[in-house]
Design a protein around this motif. Structure first.
Motif: not given
Lengths: 163, 163, 163, 163
Positions: C65-84
């Motif tokens: 499976y994909l590493h949880g870190g890869a998944i949370t990285s795109i989740a974190d970026t989706s949050c930051g860019v949405a806020a931006s």
């Protein structure tokens, strides 16, 4: 800004407000919820606040243990008051968010939440609270909180508005 | 294991325990802390529990708003009771951890925490609680909790031990 | 301040910066880590950002499976860019904290993290990201993030400093 | 179950699996994502794992700092591998959830995430990871993670399935 200095290994924080102790105690005293559940400040120093709570059978969950909400309430307050020791005179403190891991049931005669500032900041402060149950004189860790607190300028003591 | 079925867009959860409603209400009723602060179940369905709380001036923080601990207590209970609707008869529920974002001060006449199961599981259940303040009949969201609950086998109603 | 208006049930956010779309895409494009793992923006609207990522066998954990870190990285970026999308022209965005619940293994051909602003603010923005795995054309939710983002004034595009 | 003994103040954990070190290193080595970003184990003891990562310009966010996702990836792995040192031979480890506070930008030449078991358990383990940036030989704390890990029985080394 509150500074942190290191002496003999332990970090010492320097409050920005000369009346920091009076201010922080007053924040706690104004929390009617803390009074209602029977909580009290057991320790207060720059960057640190311990909030203690005695077991009471109207503070429980579906078993005989204290409700997680009562425990996290003293943990949250320990974090907010610890952060408040380092804030400017003109500011107030509020909780942005917190996360709490319940590691053991809240069984004991007394409970204490030890809030310790991790990272002081101008706007945001990261605080951790270590929660213990005391039974027959021995402490055991029952939970841990990692929290973010915020200072709001212009929300000092005398305004009586949202801290 | 509780199943989830989709009908007309909404997810429907199927309880594993035929006596789920009685069991979940009993868990809430046994929480003396909920009774003490004046909270009550406003809604209970498979995978969902709303806990309501009226403003009271002994539940406050250093300003006039409700203490974050009172708010997170009803949010935590809404998550645990929502999860409990889907657990086996033989199990009990406990909170593993929760994280709460405070988005606005808890100002209002009433507060309601709406716990909704996100992901049911055999051991762990992820639940989210949406917290609202009600003022002059209008609701506004004041906070959100993302929590992990756990089922413990062999901790059913009758044992009276840690759920 | 970005406003939110309600029309037909859905909340619409109004950006403060007329060039919000160009600004937000530029923030994403400057994230070398996103490029390196092969992520891309799949959707961008005021208050919303979807980040998509294809399965790759150098992004995995100890199983397939994909590493949880890869998944949370795109989740974190989706949050930051949405806020931006809702920040002033003069500001930059950074992550204060986030909490992520992993609800299922990251198994699939594609993954998408859907960041949605929950509560816009002048300084702090609460965002939630819903993460899905796509397999044989069907989506299943694999995780959820609840995050706090912060705007820092005076950190706009042209300075090239910490956003 | 792994026990914890106290000697001279520090808690010592006792692994349940005589081959714990080989097992834990194997879990790390099988994480292709860790290899791809250039991470390595810097320290491994019962209940403790340090994961180190060198600065690289393809691991960044929109400024020159390392992406929060790269940092949380090594923090998550430090927690999972630390927990794995205390698990039975027959089990695998997976992340239930984690919360991360970013306290300073990830600026430095090297980064290290120090995962330390807080509370070992039969099913769930609470772990904390302390993340530092190293610059000119001096360390500064840049973030902290509080995480919950889970052991899944019957998911040992040889099956090659989800750990």
């Amino acid at each position: 800004m509150a500074g942190a200095s290191s002496r003999g290994g332990a970090v010492r924080f320097e409050p920005r407000n000369p009346a920091w102790e009076e201010r922080s105690r007053e924040i706690f005293e104004r929390q009617s919820f803390m009074r209602m559940i029977g909580a009290r400040i057991a320790r207060l120093e720059p960057g640190a606040c311990d909030v203690a709570l005695a077991y009471r059978d109207d503070l429980c969950q579906q078993n005989v243990y204290l409700h997680g909400g009562a425990i996290t309430s003293i943990a949250d307050t320990s974090c907010g008051v610890a952060a408040s020791t380092l804030m400017p005179e003109s500011a107030g403190v509020l909780t942005v968010e917190f996360k709490y891991n319940m590691m053991a049931p809240a069984a004991g005669e007394q409970f204490v939440a030890r809030g310790r500032v991790v990272r002081p900041g101008r706007t945001l402060t990261v605080v951790e609270s270590f929660v213990y149950a005391v039974k027959d004189g021995a402490e055991s860790e029952i939970g841990r909180m990692l929290a973010t607190m915020m200072f709001l300028e212009g929300k000092g003591d005398m305004q009586g508005t949202a801290a």
